[in-house]
Design a protein around this motif. Structure first.
Motif, PDB file in Angstrom:
ATOM      1  N   GLU A  53      16.661  11.385  -6.855  1.00 47.41           N
ATOM      2  CA  GLU A  53      17.226  11.102  -8.172  1.00 47.41           C
ATOM      3  C   GLU A  53      17.773   9.674  -8.236  1.00 47.41           C
ATOM      4  O   GLU A  53      17.585   8.957  -9.232  1.00 47.41           O
ATOM      5  N   ALA A  54      18.434   9.243  -7.140  1.00 40.49           N
ATOM      6  CA  ALA A  54      18.951   7.867  -7.076  1.00 40.49           C
ATOM      7  C   ALA A  54      17.808   6.864  -7.101  1.00 40.49           C
ATOM      8  O   ALA A  54      17.885   5.825  -7.774  1.00 40.49           O
ATOM      9  N   ALA A  55      16.713   7.162  -6.384  1.00 39.58           N
ATOM     10  CA  ALA A  55      15.556   6.264  -6.352  1.00 39.58           C
ATOM     11  C   ALA A  55      14.895   6.178  -7.718  1.00 39.58           C
ATOM     12  O   ALA A  55      14.428   5.101  -8.130  1.00 39.58           O
ATOM     13  N   LYS A  56      14.863   7.296  -8.446  1.00 39.06           N
ATOM     14  CA  LYS A  56      14.293   7.267  -9.797  1.00 39.06           C
ATOM     15  C   LYS A  56      15.173   6.459 -10.741  1.00 39.06           C
ATOM     16  O   LYS A  56      14.672   5.728 -11.601  1.00 39.06           O
ATOM     17  N   SER A  57      16.500   6.573 -10.566  1.00 42.64           N
ATOM     18  CA  SER A  57      17.425   5.817 -11.425  1.00 42.64           C
ATOM     19  C   SER A  57      17.266   4.318 -11.223  1.00 42.64           C
ATOM     20  O   SER A  57      17.429   3.533 -12.156  1.00 42.64           O
ATOM     21  N   SER A  58      16.962   3.916  -9.978  1.00 40.81           N
ATOM     22  CA  SER A  58      16.804   2.482  -9.694  1.00 40.81           C
ATOM     23  C   SER A  58      15.364   2.011  -9.865  1.00 40.81           C
ATOM     24  O   SER A  58      15.058   0.851  -9.601  1.00 40.81           O
ATOM     25  N   HIS A  59      14.472   2.940 -10.271  1.00 38.41           N
ATOM     26  CA  HIS A  59      13.050   2.638 -10.457  1.00 38.41           C
ATOM     27  C   HIS A  59      12.386   2.209  -9.149  1.00 38.41           C
ATOM     28  O   HIS A  59      11.445   1.419  -9.138  1.00 38.41           O
ATOM     29  N   ALA A  60      12.889   2.760  -8.037  1.00 36.86           N
ATOM     30  CA  ALA A  60      12.288   2.482  -6.730  1.00 36.86           C
ATOM     31  C   ALA A  60      11.363   3.608  -6.288  1.00 36.86           C
ATOM     32  O   ALA A  60      10.550   3.421  -5.378  1.00 36.86           O
ATOM     33  N   HIS A  61      11.484   4.784  -6.919  1.00 40.37           N
ATOM     34  CA  HIS A  61      10.735   5.967  -6.470  1.00 40.37           C
ATOM     35  C   HIS A  61       9.224   5.730  -6.506  1.00 40.37           C
ATOM     36  O   HIS A  61       8.506   6.118  -5.575  1.00 40.37           O
ATOM     37  N   SER A  62       8.748   5.079  -7.560  1.00 37.96           N
ATOM     38  CA  SER A  62       7.295   4.907  -7.702  1.00 37.96           C
ATOM     39  C   SER A  62       6.714   4.048  -6.585  1.00 37.96           C
ATOM     40  O   SER A  62       5.674   4.384  -6.016  1.00 37.96           O
ATOM     41  N   PHE A  63       7.374   2.936  -6.241  1.00 37.82           N
ATOM     42  CA  PHE A  63       6.803   2.091  -5.175  1.00 37.82           C
ATOM     43  C   PHE A  63       6.990   2.731  -3.805  1.00 37.82           C
ATOM     44  O   PHE A  63       6.157   2.544  -2.912  1.00 37.82           O
ATOM     45  N   ILE A  64       8.058   3.518  -3.629  1.00 35.83           N
ATOM     46  CA  ILE A  64       8.265   4.203  -2.345  1.00 35.83           C
ATOM     47  C   ILE A  64       7.150   5.221  -2.115  1.00 35.83           C
ATOM     48  O   ILE A  64       6.611   5.346  -0.997  1.00 35.83           O
ATOM     49  N   LYS A  65       6.766   5.945  -3.168  1.00 36.33           N
ATOM     50  CA  LYS A  65       5.708   6.953  -3.023  1.00 36.33           C
ATOM     51  C   LYS A  65       4.359   6.308  -2.697  1.00 36.33           C
ATOM     52  O   LYS A  65       3.482   6.958  -2.117  1.00 36.33           O
ATOM     53  N   ARG A  66       4.197   5.030  -3.049  1.00 38.51           N
ATOM     54  CA  ARG A  66       2.937   4.344  -2.741  1.00 38.51           C
ATOM     55  C   ARG A  66       2.894   3.816  -1.316  1.00 38.51           C
ATOM     56  O   ARG A  66       1.841   3.376  -0.849  1.00 38.51           O
ATOM     57  N   LEU A  67       4.018   3.856  -0.611  1.00 43.22           N
ATOM     58  CA  LEU A  67       4.048   3.412   0.779  1.00 43.22           C
ATOM     59  C   LEU A  67       3.276   4.403   1.657  1.00 43.22           C
ATOM     60  O   LEU A  67       3.136   5.585   1.285  1.00 43.22           O
ATOM     61  N   PRO A  68       2.768   3.985   2.819  1.00 47.87           N
ATOM     62  CA  PRO A  68       1.913   4.870   3.647  1.00 47.87           C
ATOM     63  C   PRO A  68       2.511   6.246   3.924  1.00 47.87           C
ATOM     64  O   PRO A  68       1.809   7.252   3.863  1.00 47.87           O
ATOM     65  N   LYS A  69       3.793   6.310   4.228  1.00 46.92           N
ATOM     66  CA  LYS A  69       4.424   7.601   4.526  1.00 46.92           C
ATOM     67  C   LYS A  69       5.590   7.895   3.591  1.00 46.92           C
ATOM     68  O   LYS A  69       6.496   8.655   3.924  1.00 46.92           O
ATOM     69  N   GLY A  70       5.575   7.269   2.422  1.00 47.56           N
ATOM     70  CA  GLY A  70       6.630   7.532   1.450  1.00 47.56           C
ATOM     71  C   GLY A  70       8.006   7.167   1.980  1.00 47.56           C
ATOM     72  O   GLY A  70       8.212   6.068   2.506  1.00 47.56           O
ATOM     73  N   TYR A  71       8.933   8.102   1.856  1.00 46.12           N
ATOM     74  CA  TYR A  71      10.312   7.852   2.296  1.00 46.12           C
ATOM     75  C   TYR A  71      10.434   7.762   3.819  1.00 46.12           C
ATOM     76  O   TYR A  71      11.446   7.286   4.331  1.00 46.12           O
ATOM     77  N   ASP A  72       9.420   8.212   4.540  1.00 49.82           N
ATOM     78  CA  ASP A  72       9.444   8.155   6.006  1.00 49.82           C
ATOM     79  C   ASP A  72       8.701   6.935   6.554  1.00 49.82           C
ATOM     80  O   ASP A  72       8.483   6.832   7.761  1.00 49.82           O
ATOM     81  N   THR A  73       8.332   6.012   5.679  1.00 46.28           N
ATOM     82  CA  THR A  73       7.691   4.771   6.126  1.00 46.28           C
ATOM     83  C   THR A  73       8.696   3.914   6.889  1.00 46.28           C
ATOM     84  O   THR A  73       9.822   3.715   6.432  1.00 46.28           O
ATOM     85  N   VAL A  74       8.290   3.434   8.050  1.00 46.28           N
ATOM     86  CA  VAL A  74       9.171   2.585   8.865  1.00 46.28           C
ATOM     87  C   VAL A  74       9.033   1.141   8.403  1.00 46.28           C
ATOM     88  O   VAL A  74       7.918   0.624   8.279  1.00 46.28           O
ATOM     89  N   ILE A  75      10.172   0.512   8.128  1.00 47.35           N
ATOM     90  CA  ILE A  75      10.168  -0.904   7.748  1.00 47.35           C
ATOM     91  C   ILE A  75      10.835  -1.705   8.852  1.00 47.35           C
ATOM     92  O   ILE A  75      11.668  -1.195   9.600  1.00 47.35           O
ATOM     93  N   GLY A  76      10.455  -2.979   8.959  1.00 47.18           N
ATOM     94  CA  GLY A  76      10.988  -3.835  10.015  1.00 47.18           C
ATOM     95  C   GLY A  76      12.383  -4.330   9.693  1.00 47.18           C
ATOM     96  O   GLY A  76      12.996  -3.969   8.677  1.00 47.18           O
ATOM     97  N   GLU A  77      12.884  -5.170  10.586  1.00 47.98           N
ATOM     98  CA  GLU A  77      14.214  -5.753  10.404  1.00 47.98           C
ATOM     99  C   GLU A  77      14.268  -6.531   9.098  1.00 47.98           C
ATOM    100  O   GLU A  77      13.350  -7.261   8.751  1.00 47.98           O
ATOM    101  N   ASP A  78      15.378  -6.335   8.349  1.00 46.37           N
ATOM    102  CA  ASP A  78      15.581  -6.983   7.050  1.00 46.37           C
ATOM    103  C   ASP A  78      14.446  -6.659   6.087  1.00 46.37           C
ATOM    104  O   ASP A  78      14.044  -7.489   5.260  1.00 46.37           O
TER     105      ASP A  78
END
Length: 584
Positions: A454-479
């Motif tokens: 719900e917080a991700a949808k409010s910030s309009h981040a949910h759509s791009f997160i779902k497009r990531l390879p593993k969604g919310y479990d995608t590992v991102i590097g430092e910074d």
């Protein structure tokens, strides 16, 4: 200069000994095992001399006596091996536990250092002190424990055994010994200076490399490659020069002491041969004495090498202790209270602050913020907008005046409760290595999956997160490595949307986001800020028109105050700033 260096060495050594006291049991055990190792090793030449004396002449060999000596040798060698193995274990435990303690203290100090220290020291240099310098210190300390004990005990023990065989020849050995010590002492002083300069140059080099890696895009965009290479080359040349000199002085120690040791061995051989010819000692005793002369001189070579490593270790330890002994941030009072039931009333009374004493920034700043008010802070670059935010969060303490939350001076409340009352989104994003989910849940680890989405949808981040390879479990590097600047900022906004603290700080929170998404996020912020005290720093004045109060800052002072319409009507500094952004 020499007195200063000597004083620095002795002070650093005292600090190392304080850490060593914690592990006195291992130290005592190591010393005892070293004594056993040395005694066993020095007993071997006596047995060798006995074996030689069993050879009476051609065809006259006492095999029974030789076999008895060999049995004793095997037993002594076995005891020596076990004792040396135990000593090495003790030394390793001591060294790496001391290193662990020093690194823990250095890292713990980083957590409580004032921001002005970190602002004034390159991050690469700080990393170099905690990693490279501590490693160098560990190597020198381990060599010191391993060889210094045995070396000193070998020298003392050898003198005792030689005196028991022939006091006259022992005197010859002792008279030549000071020459070796004088040579080693002279070289050691030179070596310490070079190792200290080498350590400092290495820290500067690490700092530059760290800076270049983190800002490579800027370097290439502005064609700074050549300048960067020249700067690196200059530091690298200094490091080469100091390293070469340090290695040169440390490398001449061994051949110098070996030359003196050869003199000792020659003196023993000549005087011993004359004594054997005159019948004052047997050939076996001469053999033992020559072995002892070799045993006696060997530790001087080892100790000279140890001294060189210890010089490097002490120089590196000194840099680490400088960090550990830096003044921490002002400690919280013993009776500090925790902020509770925060509604958002903030008062700044006669606040003065400057980063440098000779350069005034904020003077006599007064502000009263009611619960739920939206306060925008605007003004030209360098006027003190972000500084006000740093003071509100108590990243810096005011030089004069006071800042209060709910009537409590923030210097009298715990930093944790103060900072947890604020939610921040800054122009510079902060993300750590890990999954997207972990980065969002930093502020509220116990949040449910539904709350996070719900917080991700409010910030309009949910759509791009779902497009990531593993969604919310995608590992991102430092910074946030792998994400665009706008996506990183959206994740930071999501984190804020999830926490919903009583007070908000938005410092150019949407600076890296496209205009369409920004408009949507502004609507979400508007809902989030309802009933929450908010401090908004913005250069784009169109984003703060709905603020209840707009503070116009210039040169550290509030020169205008009011809402958007009233400030435009005054046709003063704010009106000029606002209109300048909409001119053709």
């Amino acid at each position: 200069m020499r007195k200063k260096i000597r004083s620095e060495q002795s002070e650093t050594l005292k600090k190392v000994l304080r850490y060593l006291k914690r592990y006195w049991f291992f130290l005592a055990l190591s010393f005892g095992l070293a004594a056993i190792t040395v005694a066993s090793t020095l007993y071997i030449p006596l047995l060798t001399g006995d074996a030689v004396d069993c050879v009476i002449g051609k065809g006259q060999v006492d095999f029974t006596g030789i076999f008895a000596v060999l049995e004793r040798m095997v037993m002594v060698i076995g005891v020596t091996a076990v004792a040396q193995w135990g000593m090495n274990i003790c030394n390793n435990k001591m060294t790496y536990q001391i290193v662990r303690d020093i690194r823990n203290e250095a890292f713990a100090k980083l957590e409580i250092l004032p921001l002005k220290y970190l602002d004034g020291h390159p991050s690469g240099e700080v990393v170099s002190r905690i990693i490279a310098d501590v490693d160098q210190f560990a190597d020198g300390l381990l060599m010191g424990f391993t060889q210094l004990f045995t070396g000193v005990l070998t020298i003392v023990g050898t003198i005792g055994f030689m005196l028991s065989v022939n006091a006259g020849i022992t005197l010859v050995v002792l008279l030549i010994t000071p020459v070796s010590m004088i040579v080693a002492s002279f070289i050691a002083k030179k070596t310490f200076t070079m190792f200290r300069l080498q350590s400092e140059a290495r820290g500067k080099q690490t700092a530059l490399i760290d800076e270049m890696i983190g800002n490579q895009k800027v370097v290439q965009a502005f064609g700074h490659e050549k300048d960067a290479m020249e700067q690196f080359g200059e530091i690298n040349e200094r490091l080469r020069k100091y390293s070469l000199r340090a290695i040169f002085f440390s490398s001449i120690t061994n051949p110098s002491t070996r030359f003196v040791n050869s003199l000792v061995y020659t003196g023993v051989g000549v005087t011993g041969a004359l004594a054997a010819i005159s019948g004052r000692m047997t050939v076996g005793q001469l053999t033992a004495f020559l072995n002892y002369a070799n045993q006696y001189t060997k530790p001087f070579n080892e100790i000279s090498g140890v001294v060189t490593e210890l010089q490097n270790a002490i120089a590196c330890a000194g840099r680490v202790f400088e960090l550990i002994e830096e003044e921490p941030q002002v400690p919280e009072p013993a009776d500090a209270t925790a902020l509770t039931d925060v509604e958002g009333r903030v008062d700044l009374e006669h606040v003065a602050f400057s980063y440098r004493p000779d350069q005034k920034l904020i003077e006599d700043l007064n502000l009263a913020v009611k619960p739920g008010e939206r306060v925008a802070i605007v003004g030209p670059t360098g006027c003190g907008k972000t500084t006000v935010i740093n003071l509100l969060m108590r990243f810096y303490d005011v030089d004069a005046g006071s800042i209060s939350v709910e009537g409590d001076d923030i210097r009298q409340v715990t930093r944790k409760s103060l900072r947890s009352s604020y939610g921040m989104v800054l122009q510079d994003t902060w993300l750590r290595s890990g999954t997207v989910r972990e980065n969002i849940l930093i502020g509220k680890p116990d949040a449910t999956e539904e709350e996070m989405i719900e917080a991700a949808k409010s910030s309009h981040a949910h759509s791009f997160i779902k497009r990531l390879p593993k969604g919310y479990d995608t590992v991102i590097g430092e910074d946030g490595g792998g994400l665009s600047q706008g996506q990183k900022q959206l994740l930071c906004i999501t984190r804020l949307m999830l926490c919903r603290p009583p007070m908000l700080i938005l410092d150019e929170a949407t600076s890296s986001i496209d205009t369409r998404t920004e408009m949507k996020i502004q609507n979400a912020f508007a809902r989030l800020m309802e009933g929450h005290t908010s401090f908004i720093v913005a250069h784009r004045l169109s984003t703060i028109r709905e603020a209840d109060v707009i503070l116009v800052m210039k040169d550290g002072h509030i020169i205008e105050q009011g809402n958007h319409e009233s400030l435009l009507a005054k046709k003063r500094f704010y009106a000029k700033l606002y209109n300048s952004q909409f001119k053709d």
